[in-house]
Design a protein around this motif. Structure first.
Motif, PDB file in Angstrom:
ATOM      1  N   ASN A  14      16.832 -31.364   8.928  1.00 21.39           N
ATOM      2  CA  ASN A  14      16.865 -32.186   7.255  1.00 21.39           C
ATOM      3  C   ASN A  14      17.017 -30.887   5.797  1.00 21.39           C
ATOM      4  O   ASN A  14      16.579 -30.872   4.990  1.00 21.39           O
ATOM      5  N   TYR A  15      18.913 -30.462   5.941  1.00 17.18           N
ATOM      6  CA  TYR A  15      19.371 -29.308   5.319  1.00 17.18           C
ATOM      7  C   TYR A  15      19.317 -30.367   3.693  1.00 17.18           C
ATOM      8  O   TYR A  15      18.734 -29.211   2.971  1.00 17.18           O
ATOM      9  N   GLY A  16      19.734 -31.431   3.678  1.00 18.27           N
ATOM     10  CA  GLY A  16      19.812 -31.833   2.194  1.00 18.27           C
ATOM     11  C   GLY A  16      18.799 -32.038   1.669  1.00 18.27           C
ATOM     12  O   GLY A  16      18.580 -31.909   0.981  1.00 18.27           O
ATOM     13  N   LEU A  17      17.737 -31.868   2.439  1.00 19.96           N
ATOM     14  CA  LEU A  17      15.965 -32.706   1.613  1.00 19.96           C
ATOM     15  C   LEU A  17      16.169 -30.749   2.150  1.00 19.96           C
ATOM     16  O   LEU A  17      15.321 -31.052   0.970  1.00 19.96           O
ATOM     17  N   LEU A  18      15.745 -30.550   2.089  1.00 16.32           N
ATOM     18  CA  LEU A  18      15.973 -29.153   1.895  1.00 16.32           C
ATOM     19  C   LEU A  18      15.751 -28.784   0.593  1.00 16.32           C
ATOM     20  O   LEU A  18      15.625 -28.026  -0.053  1.00 16.32           O
ATOM     21  N   ASP A  19      17.380 -29.015   0.610  1.00 15.27           N
ATOM     22  CA  ASP A  19      18.422 -28.605  -1.114  1.00 15.27           C
ATOM     23  C   ASP A  19      17.355 -29.453  -1.958  1.00 15.27           C
ATOM     24  O   ASP A  19      16.601 -29.013  -3.310  1.00 15.27           O
ATOM     25  N   GLN A  20      17.528 -30.867  -1.998  1.00 15.41           N
ATOM     26  CA  GLN A  20      16.229 -31.369  -2.796  1.00 15.41           C
ATOM     27  C   GLN A  20      15.118 -30.634  -3.243  1.00 15.41           C
ATOM     28  O   GLN A  20      14.365 -30.502  -4.774  1.00 15.41           O
ATOM     29  N   GLN A  21      14.014 -30.136  -2.202  1.00 18.72           N
ATOM     30  CA  GLN A  21      13.056 -29.870  -2.765  1.00 18.72           C
ATOM     31  C   GLN A  21      13.181 -28.314  -3.022  1.00 18.72           C
ATOM     32  O   GLN A  21      12.508 -28.196  -4.267  1.00 18.72           O
ATOM     33  N   GLN A  22      14.275 -27.957  -3.176  1.00 16.14           N
ATOM     34  CA  GLN A  22      14.747 -26.352  -3.945  1.00 16.14           C
ATOM     35  C   GLN A  22      15.410 -26.455  -5.259  1.00 16.14           C
ATOM     36  O   GLN A  22      14.831 -26.133  -5.807  1.00 16.14           O
ATOM     37  N   SER A  23      15.951 -27.804  -5.687  1.00 16.41           N
ATOM     38  CA  SER A  23      16.281 -27.910  -6.828  1.00 16.41           C
ATOM     39  C   SER A  23      15.083 -28.426  -7.274  1.00 16.41           C
ATOM     40  O   SER A  23      14.753 -28.130  -8.535  1.00 16.41           O
ATOM     41  N   LEU A  24      13.727 -29.583  -7.356  1.00 16.04           N
ATOM     42  CA  LEU A  24      12.582 -28.864  -7.135  1.00 16.04           C
ATOM     43  C   LEU A  24      12.321 -28.018  -7.641  1.00 16.04           C
ATOM     44  O   LEU A  24      11.131 -28.045  -8.946  1.00 16.04           O
ATOM     45  N   ARG A  25      11.802 -27.502  -7.135  1.00 14.05           N
ATOM     46  CA  ARG A  25      11.582 -25.955  -6.983  1.00 14.05           C
ATOM     47  C   ARG A  25      12.057 -25.245  -8.412  1.00 14.05           C
ATOM     48  O   ARG A  25      11.243 -24.355  -8.881  1.00 14.05           O
ATOM     49  N   TRP A  26      12.816 -25.182  -8.369  1.00 11.79           N
ATOM     50  CA  TRP A  26      14.283 -24.633  -9.284  1.00 11.79           C
ATOM     51  C   TRP A  26      14.640 -26.033 -10.541  1.00 11.79           C
ATOM     52  O   TRP A  26      12.981 -24.171 -11.764  1.00 11.79           O
ATOM     53  N   VAL A  27      13.320 -26.376 -11.135  1.00 19.27           N
ATOM     54  CA  VAL A  27      12.250 -27.286 -11.909  1.00 19.27           C
ATOM     55  C   VAL A  27      11.930 -26.875 -12.397  1.00 19.27           C
ATOM     56  O   VAL A  27      10.714 -26.360 -13.354  1.00 19.27           O
ATOM     57  N   ARG A  28      10.913 -26.750 -11.189  1.00 21.72           N
ATOM     58  CA  ARG A  28       9.381 -26.193 -11.902  1.00 21.72           C
ATOM     59  C   ARG A  28       9.512 -25.155 -12.379  1.00 21.72           C
ATOM     60  O   ARG A  28       8.170 -24.694 -13.279  1.00 21.72           O
TER      61      ARG A  28
END
Length: 540
Positions: free
Chosen positions: A188-202
């Motif tokens: 799920n590399y696209g979902l891993l990207d989304q979760q990384q974007s949330l870490r960036w936001v955090r």
């Protein structure tokens, strides 16, 4: 005298004279005098401003997933010392032609866009504005975050909106024995990207005046499937506090199924199907365009064992998920646009003689919410062609009720047991079709149609599309207020909007009908969409 400077990207040491440094410091700025700037560590983002807004586009949240990083979890992007241009969007992730985005072969695509409401006070960490992070749809094969212009949503409601690019298709949702044998989270590399974007936001959104402890994720279609997955993913725990699901499904597939699909793709591009390092190396060297042309990406996420540990529906039923407040809704005529693309826009309108064959295609359209071949006679009887003006409308209603509306309704009956849940139906049957030309039946409130009320979709709207009516513009403002109220407090209600009752498990409702001239709650949703029938249908 010389000054040594280090480039974090290339690791090269550059020797610059003091005179050159002075010249650089005094050179005219490439950005407008009023360009909003945000400092994040050693990096300064320079964006663009418009009345009441600051926008930062093409902000890198992860390194380019190229070379050895292809089919690996995203790697956080290092800071770029100095001023970074954030005045235009970054490249969309590799994809072919679609109504949802622009064709691209550029793997350096992990960017996000931030729309920030601000006044003379600027953007300060103590403002702690609600943050809304949007994951676009497009069947996990198309689209990009910059398509969704969030100016009105942000400006009217004093919320920060972030739209995200993530890996798509064979580069974003892909399993293969050689890759899956490597020591990293897989598939799920696209979902891993989304979760990384949330870490960036955090880690960074406070600099824009946002509250990292009040983040709402929302997504439509494939983006909504992603939201479902993050809701149940242990890896997403704590990365968001609320979720909005628009026209989604609890769609997933097993790793074995995904690996079988991956082997087929490998064969098409001339790579081995085995688990050898040579197979992985071959795949990572395959040209992007070749991978795109060979992909057959299901509209589903993959049960990889870490990001997604089991079927989404099972986790929800067991209450084993990130229990955040949820809005989960659909559009009144979801299937009309989908059937239009499946039949009229793929060659010709559906003929009566092909109805059973069409039902077979619909039955396997989205994993987990499809139905078995054994159920097709009952479906054909309940949705008999004699009830509809044209066969395409019968197929469209099957998609609306059986694949999207009733599964969402049944999921809300489950989630309401564990967390605050609100359901809507966007019911403006006069909604404009912004991405598809006329077909043999009207689109009405079809799939994707609610997004024009939340975002400005001018960049993908077909030429000749009529403007919204005053009543539709008023509905859009109301819907944006509902979404932002929910992001602020976990409840869509607030001043100036009709009351939206919470979905109660005991009464299996109500559902808020979002419509002109006035939104209101309804209790006939399940009856109108024949959910009692679909409750008995055997699912795949």
């Amino acid at each position: 005298m010389h000054i040594l400077m280090t480039s974090l990207r290339g690791g090269k040491r550059l020797s610059l004279s003091a005179a050159v440094v002075a010249a650089l410091l005094t050179a005219p700025s490439a950005f407008a005098d009023n360009a909003p700037q945000i400092k994040i560590g050693s990096e300064t983002l320079a964006g663009v401003s418009s009345p009441g807004l600051a926008k930062f586009m093409g902000v890198r949240y992860a390194q380019a997933p190229t070379g050895e990083l292809r089919w690996k979890p995203p790697v956080p992007a290092p800071a770029e010392p100095g001023t970074v241009d954030a005045t235009k969007p970054g490249a969309g992730c590799p994809q072919g032609k679609s109504p949802w985005g622009t064709p691209s072969s550029d793997e350096d695509c992990l960017f996000l866009n931030i729309t920030v409401p601000h006044d003379d006070a600027g953007m300060k960490f103590w403002q702690r504005k609600p943050v809304m992070v949007f994951f676009h749809g497009g069947g996990f094969t198309g689209g990009s975050g910059d398509v969704y212009d969030a100016d009105a949503l942000a400006r009217e409601n004093n919320v920060i909106v972030v739209t995200v690019n993530y890996r798509l298709g064979a580069l974003g949702f892909f399993a293969h024995p050689a890759l899956d044998a490597e020591d990293h989270v897989i598939a799920n590399y696209g979902l891993l990207d989304q979760q990384q974007s949330l870490r960036w936001v955090r880690d960074n959104i406070a600099a824009f005046g946002g509250n990292p402890d009040n983040v709402t994720i929302f997504g439509e279609s494939a983006g909504a499937i992603a939201v479902y997955t993050h809701i149940v993913s242990p890896m997403a725990a704590g990365l968001f506090q609320k979720a909005i699901i628009e026209s989604g499904a609890t769609a997933d597939e097993t790793l074995q199924t995904a690996e079988d699909q991956g082997k087929t793709l490998a064969q098409k591009v001339g790579c081995p199907e085995d688990a050898s390092p040579a197979a992985a190396e071959c795949l990572r060297k395959a040209p992007v365009d070749t991978l795109i042309s060979a992909e057959a990406t299901p509209i589903a996420t993959i049960i990889d064992g870490k990001l997604l540990t089991g079927p989404i529906a099972d986790s929800l039923k067991a209450g084993e998920y990130n229990r955040v407040p949820v809005i989960n809704g659909t559009n009144h005529d979801e299937g009309n646009l989908i059937a239009g693309f499946m039949f009229d826009l793929s060659g010709a309108p559906l003929a009566a003689k092909d109805y059973d064959k069409a039902l077979q295609g619909i039955a396997s359209f989205i994993p987990r919410v499809g139905f078995t071949d054994a159920a097709i006679p009952a479906v054909a009887k309940t949705y008999a062609l004699s009830k509809y003006k044209v066969p395409g409308l019968a197929a469209a209603q099957v998609i609306t009720d059986g694949v999207i509306a009733c599964p969402a309704y049944e999921t809300n009956r489950i989630m309401a047991k564990y967390s605050p849940t609100f359901e809507y139906e966007m019911a403006d049957t006069d909604a404009r079709s912004v991405v598809a030309p006329p077909i043999s039946f009207p689109y009405r409130a079809g799939h994707f149609s609610e997004l024009q009320y939340l975002f400005d979709l001018s960049s993908i709207t077909l030429k000749g599309t009529p403007d919204m009516t005053d009543a539709q513009r008023a509905l859009g403002k109301q819907m944006r207020a509902y979404w932002a109220n929910f992001a602020r407090s976990g409840n869509p209600n607030g001043k100036g909007v009709p009351t939206w009752p919470q979905f109660e498990q005991a009464q299996a409702g109500p559902v808020q009908s979002l419509n002109k001239p006035q939104s209101h709650s309804v209790s006939n949703f399940a009856a109108e969409h024949q959910c009692a029938f679909w409750r008995k249908v055997e699912r795949k």
